[in-house]
Design a protein around this motif. Sequence first.
Motif, PDB file in Angstrom:
ATOM      1  N   GLU A   3      -4.188 -18.312 -10.975  1.00  0.00           N
ATOM      2  CA  GLU A   3      -4.400 -16.895 -10.709  1.00  0.00           C
ATOM      3  C   GLU A   3      -4.665 -16.650  -9.228  1.00  0.00           C
ATOM      4  O   GLU A   3      -4.209 -15.655  -8.655  1.00  0.00           O
ATOM      5  CB  GLU A   3      -5.563 -16.366 -11.539  1.00  0.00           C
ATOM      6  N   LEU A   4      -5.362 -17.564  -8.577  1.00  0.00           N
ATOM      7  CA  LEU A   4      -5.636 -17.441  -7.143  1.00  0.00           C
ATOM      8  C   LEU A   4      -4.338 -17.496  -6.344  1.00  0.00           C
ATOM      9  O   LEU A   4      -4.144 -16.725  -5.399  1.00  0.00           O
ATOM     10  CB  LEU A   4      -6.593 -18.540  -6.695  1.00  0.00           C
ATOM     11  N   GLY A   5      -3.433 -18.382  -6.719  1.00  0.00           N
ATOM     12  CA  GLY A   5      -2.129 -18.462  -6.044  1.00  0.00           C
ATOM     13  C   GLY A   5      -1.324 -17.189  -6.219  1.00  0.00           C
ATOM     14  O   GLY A   5      -0.672 -16.717  -5.291  1.00  0.00           O
ATOM     15  N   TYR A   6      -1.379 -16.620  -7.419  1.00  0.00           N
ATOM     16  CA  TYR A   6      -0.677 -15.365  -7.678  1.00  0.00           C
ATOM     17  C   TYR A   6      -1.257 -14.240  -6.833  1.00  0.00           C
ATOM     18  O   TYR A   6      -0.524 -13.446  -6.241  1.00  0.00           O
ATOM     19  CB  TYR A   6      -0.766 -15.018  -9.168  1.00  0.00           C
ATOM     20  N   MET A   7      -2.577 -14.158  -6.766  1.00  0.00           N
ATOM     21  CA  MET A   7      -3.230 -13.099  -5.987  1.00  0.00           C
ATOM     22  C   MET A   7      -2.917 -13.259  -4.503  1.00  0.00           C
ATOM     23  O   MET A   7      -2.639 -12.276  -3.814  1.00  0.00           O
ATOM     24  CB  MET A   7      -4.742 -13.120  -6.229  1.00  0.00           C
ATOM     25  N   ALA A   8      -2.938 -14.498  -4.012  1.00  0.00           N
ATOM     26  CA  ALA A   8      -2.630 -14.731  -2.599  1.00  0.00           C
ATOM     27  C   ALA A   8      -1.194 -14.334  -2.291  1.00  0.00           C
ATOM     28  O   ALA A   8      -0.912 -13.727  -1.251  1.00  0.00           O
ATOM     29  CB  ALA A   8      -2.875 -16.191  -2.249  1.00  0.00           C
ATOM     30  N   THR A   9      -0.291 -14.655  -3.191  1.00  0.00           N
ATOM     31  CA  THR A   9       1.112 -14.291  -2.992  1.00  0.00           C
ATOM     32  C   THR A   9       1.273 -12.768  -2.957  1.00  0.00           C
ATOM     33  O   THR A   9       1.999 -12.232  -2.113  1.00  0.00           O
ATOM     34  CB  THR A   9       1.981 -14.883  -4.114  1.00  0.00           C
ATOM     35  N   ALA A  10       0.608 -12.067  -3.855  1.00  0.00           N
ATOM     36  CA  ALA A  10       0.701 -10.603  -3.898  1.00  0.00           C
ATOM     37  C   ALA A  10       0.175  -9.997  -2.606  1.00  0.00           C
ATOM     38  O   ALA A  10       0.778  -9.066  -2.052  1.00  0.00           O
ATOM     39  CB  ALA A  10      -0.071 -10.066  -5.095  1.00  0.00           C
ATOM     40  N   VAL A  11      -0.929 -10.520  -2.105  1.00  0.00           N
ATOM     41  CA  VAL A  11      -1.514  -9.989  -0.867  1.00  0.00           C
ATOM     42  C   VAL A  11      -0.624 -10.319   0.327  1.00  0.00           C
ATOM     43  O   VAL A  11      -0.390  -9.473   1.202  1.00  0.00           O
ATOM     44  CB  VAL A  11      -2.947 -10.528  -0.682  1.00  0.00           C
ATOM     45  N   VAL A  12      -0.094 -11.534   0.379  1.00  0.00           N
ATOM     46  CA  VAL A  12       0.747 -11.947   1.519  1.00  0.00           C
ATOM     47  C   VAL A  12       2.028 -11.115   1.574  1.00  0.00           C
ATOM     48  O   VAL A  12       2.471 -10.721   2.655  1.00  0.00           O
ATOM     49  CB  VAL A  12       1.057 -13.463   1.439  1.00  0.00           C
ATOM     50  N   PHE A  13       2.612 -10.828   0.435  1.00  0.00           N
ATOM     51  CA  PHE A  13       3.852 -10.056   0.432  1.00  0.00           C
ATOM     52  C   PHE A  13       3.638  -8.605   0.851  1.00  0.00           C
ATOM     53  O   PHE A  13       4.533  -7.984   1.419  1.00  0.00           O
ATOM     54  CB  PHE A  13       4.528 -10.090  -0.937  1.00  0.00           C
ATOM     55  N   GLU A  14       2.483  -8.069   0.579  1.00  0.00           N
ATOM     56  CA  GLU A  14       2.219  -6.671   0.933  1.00  0.00           C
ATOM     57  C   GLU A  14       1.553  -6.541   2.297  1.00  0.00           C
ATOM     58  O   GLU A  14       1.514  -5.450   2.869  1.00  0.00           O
ATOM     59  CB  GLU A  14       1.339  -6.028  -0.148  1.00  0.00           C
ATOM     60  N   ALA A  15       1.066  -7.639   2.863  1.00  0.00           N
ATOM     61  CA  ALA A  15       0.332  -7.595   4.136  1.00  0.00           C
ATOM     62  C   ALA A  15       1.154  -7.028   5.298  1.00  0.00           C
ATOM     63  O   ALA A  15       0.619  -6.210   6.067  1.00  0.00           O
ATOM     64  CB  ALA A  15      -0.199  -8.986   4.483  1.00  0.00           C
ATOM     65  N   PRO A  16       2.430  -7.394   5.495  1.00  0.00           N
ATOM     66  CA  PRO A  16       3.170  -6.801   6.624  1.00  0.00           C
ATOM     67  C   PRO A  16       3.264  -5.278   6.546  1.00  0.00           C
ATOM     68  O   PRO A  16       3.112  -4.585   7.552  1.00  0.00           O
ATOM     69  CB  PRO A  16       4.560  -7.442   6.532  1.00  0.00           C
ATOM     70  N   THR A  17       3.485  -4.758   5.358  1.00  0.00           N
ATOM     71  CA  THR A  17       3.570  -3.304   5.204  1.00  0.00           C
ATOM     72  C   THR A  17       2.237  -2.654   5.532  1.00  0.00           C
ATOM     73  O   THR A  17       2.181  -1.647   6.254  1.00  0.00           O
ATOM     74  CB  THR A  17       3.987  -2.954   3.761  1.00  0.00           C
ATOM     75  N   VAL A  18       1.169  -3.223   5.027  1.00  0.00           N
ATOM     76  CA  VAL A  18      -0.159  -2.664   5.287  1.00  0.00           C
ATOM     77  C   VAL A  18      -0.474  -2.730   6.776  1.00  0.00           C
ATOM     78  O   VAL A  18      -0.987  -1.759   7.358  1.00  0.00           O
ATOM     79  CB  VAL A  18      -1.228  -3.400   4.444  1.00  0.00           C
ATOM     80  N   LEU A  19      -0.136  -3.836   7.432  1.00  0.00           N
ATOM     81  CA  LEU A  19      -0.420  -3.970   8.868  1.00  0.00           C
ATOM     82  C   LEU A  19       0.383  -2.974   9.697  1.00  0.00           C
ATOM     83  O   LEU A  19      -0.143  -2.379  10.647  1.00  0.00           O
ATOM     84  CB  LEU A  19      -0.152  -5.402   9.328  1.00  0.00           C
ATOM     85  N   VAL A  20       1.636  -2.783   9.353  1.00  0.00           N
ATOM     86  CA  VAL A  20       2.469  -1.814  10.087  1.00  0.00           C
ATOM     87  C   VAL A  20       1.927  -0.398   9.900  1.00  0.00           C
ATOM     88  O   VAL A  20       1.848   0.381  10.859  1.00  0.00           O
ATOM     89  CB  VAL A  20       3.944  -1.917   9.641  1.00  0.00           C
ATOM     90  N   LEU A  21       1.540  -0.070   8.701  1.00  0.00           N
ATOM     91  CA  LEU A  21       0.995   1.273   8.452  1.00  0.00           C
ATOM     92  C   LEU A  21      -0.341   1.468   9.159  1.00  0.00           C
ATOM     93  O   LEU A  21      -0.599   2.548   9.711  1.00  0.00           O
ATOM     94  CB  LEU A  21       0.855   1.514   6.954  1.00  0.00           C
ATOM     95  N   LEU A  22      -1.179   0.440   9.174  1.00  0.00           N
ATOM     96  CA  LEU A  22      -2.446   0.543   9.911  1.00  0.00           C
ATOM     97  C   LEU A  22      -2.199   0.698  11.408  1.00  0.00           C
ATOM     98  O   LEU A  22      -2.851   1.517  12.072  1.00  0.00           O
ATOM     99  CB  LEU A  22      -3.317  -0.688   9.647  1.00  0.00           C
ATOM    100  N   ALA A  23      -1.239  -0.057  11.951  1.00  0.00           N
ATOM    101  CA  ALA A  23      -0.911   0.082  13.374  1.00  0.00           C
ATOM    102  C   ALA A  23      -0.371   1.482  13.663  1.00  0.00           C
ATOM    103  O   ALA A  23      -0.714   2.093  14.684  1.00  0.00           O
ATOM    104  CB  ALA A  23       0.112  -0.975  13.782  1.00  0.00           C
ATOM    105  N   GLY A  24       0.458   2.010  12.767  1.00  0.00           N
ATOM    106  CA  GLY A  24       0.963   3.365  12.936  1.00  0.00           C
ATOM    107  C   GLY A  24      -0.146   4.395  12.902  1.00  0.00           C
ATOM    108  O   GLY A  24      -0.143   5.348  13.684  1.00  0.00           O
ATOM    109  N   LEU A  25      -1.117   4.208  12.010  1.00  0.00           N
ATOM    110  CA  LEU A  25      -2.256   5.117  11.955  1.00  0.00           C
ATOM    111  C   LEU A  25      -3.056   5.082  13.253  1.00  0.00           C
ATOM    112  O   LEU A  25      -3.441   6.124  13.788  1.00  0.00           O
ATOM    113  CB  LEU A  25      -3.158   4.760  10.778  1.00  0.00           C
ATOM    114  N   VAL A  26      -3.283   3.887  13.777  1.00  0.00           N
ATOM    115  CA  VAL A  26      -4.042   3.760  15.030  1.00  0.00           C
ATOM    116  C   VAL A  26      -3.278   4.410  16.178  1.00  0.00           C
ATOM    117  O   VAL A  26      -3.845   5.153  16.985  1.00  0.00           O
ATOM    118  CB  VAL A  26      -4.353   2.281  15.326  1.00  0.00           C
ATOM    119  N   LEU A  27      -1.980   4.146  16.259  1.00  0.00           N
ATOM    120  CA  LEU A  27      -1.175   4.726  17.342  1.00  0.00           C
ATOM    121  C   LEU A  27      -1.115   6.251  17.241  1.00  0.00           C
ATOM    122  O   LEU A  27      -1.217   6.948  18.257  1.00  0.00           O
ATOM    123  CB  LEU A  27       0.233   4.140  17.322  1.00  0.00           C
ATOM    124  N   ALA A  28      -0.943   6.762  16.047  1.00  0.00           N
ATOM    125  CA  ALA A  28      -0.881   8.222  15.883  1.00  0.00           C
ATOM    126  C   ALA A  28      -2.241   8.858  16.158  1.00  0.00           C
ATOM    127  O   ALA A  28      -2.316   9.948  16.727  1.00  0.00           O
ATOM    128  CB  ALA A  28      -0.407   8.571  14.476  1.00  0.00           C
TER     129      ALA A  28
END
Length: 176
Positions: A3-28
């Motif tokens: 279950e830990l491997g599954y959770m890590a995979t889910a977070v890793v796959f969504e992390a780039p999108t979350v980081l880009v959106l956070l950077a966009g929020l900071v820039l805006a």
Amino acid sequence: MRELGYMATAVVFEAPTVLVLLAGLVLAATAGQRLPRKPRLLALSGLGVLLVSALLNVAWSLLLPRAFSFDWGYSNFQLMNLVYGGVQALTYPIGTGLLIAAVLVGRRAGGAEAGPFGGRPLADGGPVPTTAPAPVAQPASPTGPGWTVEGAAEVPAQWGGRSRPDAPTGAATDRP
């Protein structure tokens, strides 16, 4: 451990999108005077909605294995899945629409100072012409030897004394 491997995979796959959106929020948010108020608020709203959607994806991915382990029953799981799908179906187009609105709101077509083709003003700083310049007079067609309509005369030499570029000077005839 599985279950830990599954959770890590889910977070890793969504992390780039979350980081880009956070950077966009900071820039805006820090754009200040560079962006007018209305486009900045629309961009912040759109990025915020998309960030909520991405975080909901992570939460759903983390909740899904637990939903199977709890004995919620098929109808409750189906209802939860329907709610998740409905929220996702609304948040992505709303967030994207707000971003598109942020790009387009407050834009105006260039005025007279924009240049003849909508670009920068003229290089010399002079006024942009309101009408096209008058056409330049074209030279009259030649009427001397070699230019007759019947084609009886020889073709004039055009390349420094020779009539064909693939032959040495004066060695070839005018006709191929």
